[in-house]
Design a protein around this motif. Sequence first.
Motif, PDB file in Angstrom:
ATOM      1  N   SER A 167     -19.589  14.518 166.861  1.00 46.51           N
ATOM      2  CA  SER A 167     -19.314  15.760 167.574  1.00 46.51           C
ATOM      3  C   SER A 167     -18.034  16.388 167.043  1.00 46.51           C
ATOM      4  N   GLU A 168     -17.950  17.697 167.193  1.00 41.85           N
ATOM      5  CA  GLU A 168     -16.809  18.452 166.691  1.00 41.85           C
ATOM      6  C   GLU A 168     -16.137  19.188 167.843  1.00 41.85           C
ATOM      7  N   PRO A 169     -14.842  18.950 168.077  1.00 41.58           N
ATOM      8  CA  PRO A 169     -14.142  19.679 169.140  1.00 41.58           C
ATOM      9  C   PRO A 169     -13.920  21.140 168.760  1.00 41.58           C
ATOM     10  N   PRO A 247     -14.350  25.576 165.533  1.00 48.25           N
ATOM     11  CA  PRO A 247     -14.225  24.131 165.311  1.00 48.25           C
ATOM     12  C   PRO A 247     -12.846  23.763 164.778  1.00 48.25           C
ATOM     13  N   GLU A 269     -12.682  19.577 177.548  1.00 44.82           N
ATOM     14  CA  GLU A 269     -12.712  19.801 176.105  1.00 44.82           C
ATOM     15  C   GLU A 269     -14.072  20.365 175.703  1.00 44.82           C
ATOM     16  N   ARG A 271     -16.984  20.908 173.013  1.00 40.77           N
ATOM     17  CA  ARG A 271     -17.497  20.199 171.837  1.00 40.77           C
ATOM     18  C   ARG A 271     -18.908  20.655 171.510  1.00 40.77           C
ATOM     19  N   ASP A 273     -22.223  19.116 169.097  1.00 40.31           N
ATOM     20  CA  ASP A 273     -22.694  17.934 168.387  1.00 40.31           C
ATOM     21  C   ASP A 273     -23.045  18.285 166.944  1.00 40.31           C
TER      22      ASP A 273
END
Length: 304
Positions: A167-169, A247, A269, A271, A273
């Motif tokens: 996953s990418e915050p 991102p 937060e 996020r 995926d």
Amino acid sequence: MFPSTFRRLEVFIAVVDAGSFVGAAERLGIAHPSVSNHIQALERQVRCELFTRRRGTISILTEPGRRLYERGVDLLEKAAALSQDLSLPPKKTRQVPLVISCQRAVATGWLCAPFADYAKAHPEIDFTVNVERYETVVEDLIEGRADLGFLLAFGPVLDLPCERIGSEPFSFFAPPNNPLAERDRVRPSELSAYPFITPRRAGRFGQMVHNMLGSAGISNYSVAYQVQEGAVIQELAIMGLGIFCGPDRLVRGAVEAGSLVKLPVEGPELRMDVFCVLPPNKKPQRAALNFSKVLKSFHTGSSR
């Protein structure tokens, strides 16, 4: 020992073929004394005379000389053939084509490092990497133009076989001169007072960004510009045209350079995926499956 022996044999055979030491010297392009030295050294090595020496006549072979000549010619021919074989370029192994279609937001932060390692370790794979927008990656997979795809998604990737690999915050970013950049905390409701730069809402990825913001209670925001390219969104924000949600990995360089500031927005937060996606209408390649495992393992290990 062997290099000198082959040279002596070469000189010896030249003497026999030319009929004299002088003729051998001319044929080999060396001095006459050098021919004599080579023959004498060879005779010492085999411990017998190779020529019946008679002044003013052609060089006549002794019986041991005749046998050495026959075997020497064969030996030099085999040595020449071996040298030619060893000097040939290695046969190219059959390359396996592998076409990867990757969303731009994933390419730099997720794909580059593990791809470089894997490509170096697997020269037998002929890689083609297409970096594209979300919708084009999906089209490439559905139409069979790509063997493997990588996407950012908020929610499932519909109608495509896929596996979540990480996953990418996502965070909110603004230029340093924006009033929110000086705050220690920013409430989500305060963001609506500033113009947003967003991905195109008509696109699938732009809609997912909107849905992600909505899940965090951020829905009443003003969109000043809709832009397809993430890099352009960053540049417009740096120029002071608005704030954006993007991102973290993609914006890290601009933040470290001081061109953008990550806003300390309160709340959960955000996020998306990262998915590895396979084409739905053809059998997955072994190389594609192996590389997807490597990518997942790389990022699982780096996140520890």
